[in-house]
Structure formats: C-alpha cells, structure tokens
Design a protein around this motif. Structure first.
Motif: not given
Length: 210
Positions: A143-152, A198-203
């Motif tokens: 299965x697949x996990x997608x995550x997007x968070x503001x990076x820092x 680009x404040x968002x990191x998606x993985x």
C-alpha cells in the motif's frame, strides 16, 4: 525533555479546539485549493485494482474525500475535530472516523492508500514514529502513503493555537523509512516556483513488509 502524556493530551486538545472554533472559516479558506497534484501522486502509485480503499487522514471538512468518492473509490476520512468531521460527512457522504492522531484505532491491512495532506505535521516529533507505524499497519502489503507537510529545519511548537513540527527532507525521510516505508518520490509545492517559495514538502511511500 520528552513531553508527558498529560502534555500530549493538552497539545491535541488545544489544537483540535482551534479547528472546532474555526471550522467554517477553514472550509471557506481551503475548499478551492488545488491539490490535484497530490491526489494523482497517491493514486498513480497504487498498484491494486480499483476501486481503491482509501483513508483520508486528517480529512478536514471533506474536500478531498468528496474528490476520491467522485472518482469511484471507497474513501473513509479520519478527523480529530468534531466540527470538521461533521462537515466532512455532510460534504462528502463518506464515513469519517473521529479520532485524535495520538489515539488511533485503525483496522490492520485494510487500505490501499493513505492520504495525509497537511496533517502529520501536527504530530509532536516524539510521537511521529508511533503514528507512522500505525499507518504502516493499516495499509495492505504494498500500500501507498502520501504525505504533504509544511517544511522547516526542525522547528517545533505553537503557531497561535495550533501545534506543529516542521521537518527538513533528510529528517522526514529517515523517520518514514524507519517506520517501514520505501520512498517512491518527493517534490515541493507549489510547482513551478523557486525553492524558497515552495513551503510544502510532499512525499510518496510504499509499505514494505518487515
């Protein structure tokens, strides 16, 4: 010094109370956000036969739940805010689990994909390994996990009435990998802008069997 159980409960309660108070404003402010890139990133990496079983983790008022359902998938939301969970049910027609991120009770080996869009950064860093293991356990094999968070750069604490932890890519990759996931891809948002804008990191990650 590690946060105590009482401190963790207070963090969750204060953050969720903020969303309860501002649920309608949050809906109005986010209902038109274009996250189609993120939705495609999840769906394109799932190798199961559709329709998919999907968990929208931190579904908010239901914008993306409605999209998944319109695409023909079996989507369930998870939301800690009582007001947002109620809105999500109304807007999407989907079932929504009302659970704190710190007290998850999820079925094992159930979902083809987990969509955690702008949600996991609310988890205190000391609790993140446990939450990621819970998400690993609720996914089917592969299965697949997608995550997007503001990076820092490792900042953590209060922003107004909301608690957040802001990880750089190296830290985030290590944390998710340690929970049993293999990286598929990552990118920064909004697309087409210089990195500092680009404040968002998606993985995107695939569940590996331990």
């Amino acid at each position: 010094m590690p946060l105590t159980p009482d401190e963790l409960q207070a963090i969750a309660a204060r953050t969720l109370a903020h969303y309860d108070r501002h649920a309608q404003d949050f809906w109005e402010g986010t209902r038109d956000h274009d996250v189609s890139q993120n939705i495609r990133a999840l769906l394109d990496h799932i190798e199961a036969t559709p329709p998919f079983e999907l968990l929208d983790f931190g579904c908010g008022p239901g914008r993306d739940l409605r999209t998944f359902a319109a695409l023909g998938h079996h989507a369930i939301g998870l939301e800690g805010s009582h007001e947002l969970a109620a809105m999500a049910r109304r807007h999407s027609g989907c079932d929504v689990l009302e659970q704190s991120f710190l007290e998850l009770k999820l079925p094992a080996d159930h979902f083809d994909g987990v969509f955690a869009n702008a949600a996991l950064f609310h988890v205190p860093s000391q609790e993140l390994p446990r939450v990621l293991r819970d998400l690993h356990a609720t996914l089917k094999a592969g299965g697949v996990l997608f995550a997007s968070n503001p990076r820092g750069q490792g900042e953590e604490g209060w922003s107004g009435e909301r608690y957040g932890a802001y990880h750089d890519w190296d830290t985030w990759r290590d944390r998710v990998g340690a929970a049993g996931f293999a990286e598929l891809t990552h990118y920064y948002r909004p697309a087409g802008l210089p990195r500092h804008q680009q404040p968002w990191l998606a993985s995107v990650w695939r569940k590996q069997l331990r």
